[in-house]
Design an enzyme around this catalytic site. Structure first.
Site, PDB file in Angstrom:
ATOM      1  N   GLU A  31      25.434  37.753  50.065  1.00  0.00           N
ATOM      2  CA  GLU A  31      26.246  38.543  50.992  1.00  0.00           C
ATOM      3  C   GLU A  31      25.352  39.596  51.628  1.00  0.00           C
ATOM      4  OE1 GLU A  31      29.493  42.136  50.671  1.00  0.00           O
ATOM      5  OE2 GLU A  31      29.714  40.464  49.264  1.00  0.00           O
ATOM      6  N   LYS A  77      38.696  41.292  47.104  1.00  0.00           N
ATOM      7  CA  LYS A  77      37.665  42.058  46.406  1.00  0.00           C
ATOM      8  C   LYS A  77      38.270  43.352  45.888  1.00  0.00           C
ATOM      9  CE  LYS A  77      34.461  44.537  48.590  1.00  0.00           C
ATOM     10  NZ  LYS A  77      33.213  44.924  49.307  1.00  0.00           N
TER      11      LYS A  77
END
Length: 215
Positions: A40, A128
């Site tokens: 990421e 998340k």
């Protein structure tokens, strides 16, 4: 969805801040060598978009995504550069919609039960929980009990000592920043071997907690 399955199978998402076109390839290779074919790249630093584009173009076997995506415009630019998943630190319905329209994985941020449910109901593929360390693994466990159908990723303040507890609590994956990879100075100091070793350590914890035998 293939990207979601890959995230679940690997269980660790390296969160890379400060990636550049010079560091992104050796960094990606180091992570892959350590058993983590996911990265990421956060979007708040200069050069991040170019680094993402280079990684997505040249590393077809890596799952490359964009993190710290704060608005729809940034989401669209990251997707156009090749991002296969989009991560926000908070709940942005606009970002979720852009991801869904482009058929890439949406990982929305959420901390409270209301935020987590809203994100999932608006189309986020995963949520998340950030910052996870503020409440810890027991909080994750409490969230999972009434909401077992929502895939969760714990991110923020997680280290090698606490990672196993988050996995035991029921998250599908954990997001890890400087505890795994620190880009600053890596190119000059040739720290790729160290990053590969750290990646292997993180994967060892995931396999151990899950009871997976890896030869």
């Amino acid at each position: 969805m293939k990207a979601v399955q890959m995230i679940r199978e690997i269980g660790v998402i390296p969160v890379v801040r400060g990636a550049t076109v010079d560091t992104v390839l050796p960094l990606s290779l180091a992570l892959r060598q350590g058993g983590i074919p996911i990265m990421e790249i956060t979007m708040e630093t200069a050069g991040a978009l170019a680094a993402l584009e280079k990684a997505a173009r040249e590393l077809k076997d890596m799952l490359i995504g964009a993190g710290t995506v704060l608005d729809a415009e940034t989401a669209q630019r990251a997707i156009s550069a090749g991002a296969r998943f989009i991560v926000s630190p908070f709940l942005s319905i606009d970002v979720i919609q852009v991801a869904k329209q482009n058929r890439v994985v949406s990982i929305a941020g959420g901390l409270t039960p209301t935020e987590i449910v809203n994100a999932f109901q608006h189309g986020a593929d995963m949520v998340k929980v950030f910052p996870a360390h503020v409440f810890g693994p027991n909080y994750i466990r409490s969230i999972k009990e009434p909401l077992p159908h929502i895939p969760l990723i714990a991110t923020g303040g997680i280290n090698l000592k606490t990672a196993g507890e988050y996995i035991k609590a029921g998250v599908d994956a954990i997001g890890v920043g400087n505890s795994l990879v620190k880009v600053e100075g890596a190119l000059e100091n040739d720290q790729w071997k160290i990053i590969a070793e750290r990646a292997a350590q993180w994967m060892s914890i995931v396999h151990k907690v899950r009871g997976e035998n890896v030869e």
